[in-house]
Motif scaffolding. Structure first.
Motif, PDB file in Angstrom:
ATOM      1  N   ILE A 169       0.837  -1.201   0.000  1.00  0.00           N
ATOM      2  CA  ILE A 169       0.000   0.000   0.000  1.00  0.00           C
ATOM      3  C   ILE A 169       0.870   1.248   0.000  1.00  0.00           C
ATOM      4  O   ILE A 169       0.638   2.204  -0.758  1.00  0.00           O
ATOM      5  N   LEU A 170       1.902   1.264   0.834  1.00  0.00           N
ATOM      6  CA  LEU A 170       2.799   2.421   0.903  1.00  0.00           C
ATOM      7  C   LEU A 170       3.501   2.651  -0.425  1.00  0.00           C
ATOM      8  O   LEU A 170       3.672   3.788  -0.877  1.00  0.00           O
ATOM      9  N   GLN A 171       3.913   1.569  -1.069  1.00  0.00           N
ATOM     10  CA  GLN A 171       4.577   1.695  -2.366  1.00  0.00           C
ATOM     11  C   GLN A 171       3.634   2.293  -3.405  1.00  0.00           C
ATOM     12  O   GLN A 171       4.021   3.149  -4.204  1.00  0.00           O
ATOM     13  N   GLU A 172       2.368   1.838  -3.404  1.00  0.00           N
ATOM     14  CA  GLU A 172       1.394   2.358  -4.360  1.00  0.00           C
ATOM     15  C   GLU A 172       1.089   3.829  -4.103  1.00  0.00           C
ATOM     16  O   GLU A 172       0.960   4.623  -5.027  1.00  0.00           O
ATOM     17  N   LEU A 173       0.973   4.202  -2.814  1.00  0.00           N
ATOM     18  CA  LEU A 173       0.675   5.587  -2.480  1.00  0.00           C
ATOM     19  C   LEU A 173       1.812   6.521  -2.873  1.00  0.00           C
ATOM     20  O   LEU A 173       1.585   7.685  -3.218  1.00  0.00           O
ATOM     21  N   SER A 174       3.034   6.028  -2.807  1.00  0.00           N
ATOM     22  CA  SER A 174       4.186   6.893  -3.064  1.00  0.00           C
ATOM     23  C   SER A 174       4.536   7.013  -4.541  1.00  0.00           C
ATOM     24  O   SER A 174       5.268   7.919  -4.929  1.00  0.00           O
ATOM     25  N   LYS A 175       4.007   6.125  -5.395  1.00  0.00           N
ATOM     26  CA  LYS A 175       4.404   6.134  -6.799  1.00  0.00           C
ATOM     27  C   LYS A 175       4.206   7.476  -7.503  1.00  0.00           C
ATOM     28  O   LYS A 175       5.087   7.938  -8.223  1.00  0.00           O
ATOM     29  N   PRO A 176       3.051   8.136  -7.331  1.00  0.00           N
ATOM     30  CA  PRO A 176       2.872   9.393  -8.061  1.00  0.00           C
ATOM     31  C   PRO A 176       3.771  10.521  -7.558  1.00  0.00           C
ATOM     32  O   PRO A 176       3.813  11.580  -8.150  1.00  0.00           O
ATOM     33  N   HIS A 177       4.453  10.320  -6.446  1.00  0.00           N
ATOM     34  CA  HIS A 177       5.244  11.385  -5.860  1.00  0.00           C
ATOM     35  C   HIS A 177       6.736  11.131  -6.025  1.00  0.00           C
ATOM     36  O   HIS A 177       7.539  11.689  -5.313  1.00  0.00           O
ATOM     37  N   GLN A 178       7.083  10.286  -6.975  1.00  0.00           N
ATOM     38  CA  GLN A 178       8.481   9.921  -7.136  1.00  0.00           C
ATOM     39  C   GLN A 178       9.049  10.385  -8.466  1.00  0.00           C
ATOM     40  O   GLN A 178      10.136  10.003  -8.835  1.00  0.00           O
ATOM     41  N   ASN A 179       8.317  11.231  -9.200  1.00  0.00           N
ATOM     42  CA  ASN A 179       8.769  11.653 -10.516  1.00  0.00           C
ATOM     43  C   ASN A 179       9.121  13.136 -10.484  1.00  0.00           C
ATOM     44  O   ASN A 179       8.239  13.983 -10.387  1.00  0.00           O
ATOM     45  N   LEU A 180      10.400  13.437 -10.540  1.00  0.00           N
ATOM     46  CA  LEU A 180      10.867  14.816 -10.465  1.00  0.00           C
ATOM     47  C   LEU A 180      11.641  15.189 -11.719  1.00  0.00           C
ATOM     48  O   LEU A 180      12.326  14.354 -12.309  1.00  0.00           O
ATOM     49  N   MET A 181      11.529  16.461 -12.108  1.00  0.00           N
ATOM     50  CA  MET A 181      12.363  16.994 -13.178  1.00  0.00           C
ATOM     51  C   MET A 181      13.380  17.931 -12.549  1.00  0.00           C
ATOM     52  O   MET A 181      13.016  18.870 -11.837  1.00  0.00           O
ATOM     53  N   VAL A 182      14.656  17.651 -12.770  1.00  0.00           N
ATOM     54  CA  VAL A 182      15.740  18.500 -12.291  1.00  0.00           C
ATOM     55  C   VAL A 182      16.269  19.292 -13.477  1.00  0.00           C
ATOM     56  O   VAL A 182      16.690  18.711 -14.487  1.00  0.00           O
ATOM     57  N   VAL A 183      16.262  20.612 -13.354  1.00  0.00           N
ATOM     58  CA  VAL A 183      16.701  21.496 -14.431  1.00  0.00           C
ATOM     59  C   VAL A 183      17.834  22.372 -13.907  1.00  0.00           C
ATOM     60  O   VAL A 183      17.681  23.014 -12.862  1.00  0.00           O
ATOM     61  N   GLY A 184      18.957  22.377 -14.604  1.00  0.00           N
ATOM     62  CA  GLY A 184      20.029  23.247 -14.134  1.00  0.00           C
ATOM     63  C   GLY A 184      21.372  22.921 -14.736  1.00  0.00           C
ATOM     64  O   GLY A 184      21.479  22.281 -15.790  1.00  0.00           O
ATOM     65  N   ASP A 185      22.409  23.363 -14.039  1.00  0.00           N
ATOM     66  CA  ASP A 185      23.783  23.253 -14.535  1.00  0.00           C
ATOM     67  C   ASP A 185      24.391  21.905 -14.145  1.00  0.00           C
ATOM     68  O   ASP A 185      24.651  21.658 -12.962  1.00  0.00           O
ATOM     69  N   VAL A 186      24.596  21.056 -15.137  1.00  0.00           N
ATOM     70  CA  VAL A 186      25.239  19.766 -14.886  1.00  0.00           C
ATOM     71  C   VAL A 186      26.751  19.930 -15.011  1.00  0.00           C
ATOM     72  O   VAL A 186      27.244  20.797 -15.736  1.00  0.00           O
ATOM     73  N   MET A 187      27.479  19.104 -14.287  1.00  0.00           N
ATOM     74  CA  MET A 187      28.936  19.189 -14.292  1.00  0.00           C
ATOM     75  C   MET A 187      29.546  17.798 -14.202  1.00  0.00           C
ATOM     76  O   MET A 187      28.867  16.839 -13.823  1.00  0.00           O
ATOM     77  N   LEU A 188      30.814  17.736 -14.520  1.00  0.00           N
ATOM     78  CA  LEU A 188      31.610  16.538 -14.311  1.00  0.00           C
ATOM     79  C   LEU A 188      32.613  16.835 -13.197  1.00  0.00           C
ATOM     80  O   LEU A 188      33.408  17.770 -13.314  1.00  0.00           O
ATOM     81  N   ASP A 189      32.533  16.093 -12.119  1.00  0.00           N
ATOM     82  CA  ASP A 189      33.481  16.250 -11.018  1.00  0.00           C
ATOM     83  C   ASP A 189      34.637  15.275 -11.209  1.00  0.00           C
ATOM     84  O   ASP A 189      34.432  14.059 -11.299  1.00  0.00           O
ATOM     85  N   LYS A 190      35.845  15.820 -11.255  1.00  0.00           N
ATOM     86  CA  LYS A 190      37.048  15.010 -11.430  1.00  0.00           C
ATOM     87  C   LYS A 190      37.898  15.101 -10.162  1.00  0.00           C
ATOM     88  O   LYS A 190      38.138  16.194  -9.647  1.00  0.00           O
ATOM     89  N   TYR A 191      38.296  13.954  -9.653  1.00  0.00           N
ATOM     90  CA  TYR A 191      39.118  13.906  -8.439  1.00  0.00           C
ATOM     91  C   TYR A 191      40.472  13.283  -8.773  1.00  0.00           C
ATOM     92  O   TYR A 191      40.534  12.162  -9.291  1.00  0.00           O
ATOM     93  N   ILE A 192      41.523  14.033  -8.489  1.00  0.00           N
ATOM     94  CA  ILE A 192      42.891  13.538  -8.663  1.00  0.00           C
ATOM     95  C   ILE A 192      43.466  13.249  -7.277  1.00  0.00           C
ATOM     96  O   ILE A 192      43.590  14.146  -6.444  1.00  0.00           O
ATOM     97  N   TRP A 193      43.773  11.970  -7.023  1.00  0.00           N
ATOM     98  CA  TRP A 193      44.285  11.543  -5.731  1.00  0.00           C
ATOM     99  C   TRP A 193      45.783  11.272  -5.848  1.00  0.00           C
ATOM    100  O   TRP A 193      46.244  10.664  -6.815  1.00  0.00           O
ATOM    101  N   GLY A 194      46.534  11.751  -4.861  1.00  0.00           N
ATOM    102  CA  GLY A 194      47.966  11.521  -4.936  1.00  0.00           C
ATOM    103  C   GLY A 194      48.656  11.724  -3.598  1.00  0.00           C
ATOM    104  O   GLY A 194      48.014  11.830  -2.542  1.00  0.00           O
ATOM    105  N   THR A 195      49.980  11.778  -3.651  1.00  0.00           N
ATOM    106  CA  THR A 195      50.788  11.974  -2.449  1.00  0.00           C
ATOM    107  C   THR A 195      51.766  13.116  -2.685  1.00  0.00           C
ATOM    108  O   THR A 195      52.092  13.467  -3.829  1.00  0.00           O
ATOM    109  N   ILE A 196      52.231  13.692  -1.595  1.00  0.00           N
ATOM    110  CA  ILE A 196      53.194  14.794  -1.644  1.00  0.00           C
ATOM    111  C   ILE A 196      54.407  14.418  -0.797  1.00  0.00           C
ATOM    112  O   ILE A 196      54.265  14.012   0.355  1.00  0.00           O
ATOM    113  N   ASP A 197      55.612  14.556  -1.388  1.00  0.00           N
ATOM    114  CA  ASP A 197      56.818  14.303  -0.602  1.00  0.00           C
ATOM    115  C   ASP A 197      57.862  15.406  -0.752  1.00  0.00           C
ATOM    116  O   ASP A 197      58.957  15.321  -0.198  1.00  0.00           O
TER     117      ASP A 197
END
Length: 299
Positions: A86-114
């Motif tokens: 019942i909870l799953q059925e009640l929540s179905k109509p409230h699970q559809n969202l449109m996200v509009v905005g600035d998309v990005m690619l996050d790049k992470y460079i991991w390393g060491t310093i000596d």
């Protein structure tokens, strides 16, 4: 309520010490059901079954689901199978969202310093690993998808490997649809973070901040138009990279008002007044204070 078991199986599974009384229990159950029908009465289990039947098989069930703004559940772990469905059925109509905005690619460079560079007083980072993740509005969409929501993500990318990389990452989400317009006149925003010895050493931003041109804005409108028939909420994610122009914001707000779709806004520093009518408007404190003419912009 255990719909996957008949009464006899249920007794054998959960109450084996009552096995010798199973025939008597079946007879009691039979008479109990007959008595309910004769008296035209229902118990709690019947209410649950009828609720589920209503939600699954009747048009009125959809209306009921759409009228709910929130579903609060106490002790979800204690719900039985029918209650959970019942909870799953009640929540179905409230699970559809449109996200509009600035998309990005996050790049992470991991390393060491000596050592410190002899060329300048800066650390020399020995690169050990490089990771890529969805960033900006794309990260918000992935988070919603991770919580079980269905997302339609709308944004701009540039041509080239960074845009392709971002689309590949987003394709991992089964609950998301991605409508990314490729603009040959801009690059995909990439934020590169250099991390060494657990410390954030530097961040490199490769981006274009100019507002999307008329042709690109029209392409976004064309993509978004059919989505208004499918979504139950719209989330603006503005990082000041040029996607959310006054024209596009105003157009989306007008369509949302026509369709009675709630709008939630995570703004940056501009166009506050364009979001009139939003259900939730959430600038952070610094963004709020950065508006010089705050009273005029929020009228």
């Amino acid at each position: 309520v255990q719909r996957t078991f008949n009464l006899e199986d249920l007794v054998l599974k959960n109450y084996p010490h009552l096995e010798e009384h199973s025939e008597a229990l079946l007879e009691i159950h039979k008479r109990y059901r007959q008595k309910k029908r004769h008296c035209q009465s229902m118990d709690f289990d019947d209410l649950l079954e009828n609720w589920l039947e209503l939600l699954l098989g009747h048009g009125k069930g959809l209306t009921l689901k759409q009228q709910l703004s929130y579903i609060l559940v106490d002790e979800y772990q204690d719900t039985n199978q029918v209650q959970a469905q019942i909870l799953q059925e009640l929540s179905k109509p409230h699970q559809n969202l449109m996200v509009v905005g600035d998309v990005m690619l996050d790049k992470y460079i991991w390393g060491t310093i000596d050592r410190i560079s002899p060329e300048a007083p800066v650390p020399v980072v020995h690169v050990e690993n490089v990771d890529y993740h969805a960033g900006g509005a794309a990260n918000v969409a992935r988070n919603i998808s991770g919580l079980g929501g269905r997302v339609s993500l709308v944004g701009l990318i540039g041509e080239g490997p960074n845009g392709s990389n971002l689309k590949t990452i987003l394709a991992e989400d089964n609950l998301s649809n991605h409508y990314l317009v490729s603009d040959p006149n801009r690059i995909t925003t990439v934020k590169t973070r250099i991390i060494a010895q657990g410390q954030h050493v530097a961040r490199l931003d490769n981006e274009v901040k100019r507002v999307a041109d008329k042709e690109t804005t029209n392409a976004l409108k064309i993509i978004m138009t059919p989505l208004f028939e499918k979504v139950d909420g719209i989330l603006f994610q503005d990082y000041n990279k040029g996607v959310l122009s006054v024209e596009l914001i105003s157009w989306v707000m007008d369509r949302a008002k026509e369709k009675s779709i709630p709008v939630y806004v995570d703004p940056k520093k501009h166009h506050f007044s364009c979001y009139r009518g939003a259900r939730l408007f959430k600038p952070n404190y610094a963004e709020y204070l950065s508006i010089k003419n705050i009273e005029g912009d929020l009228k």
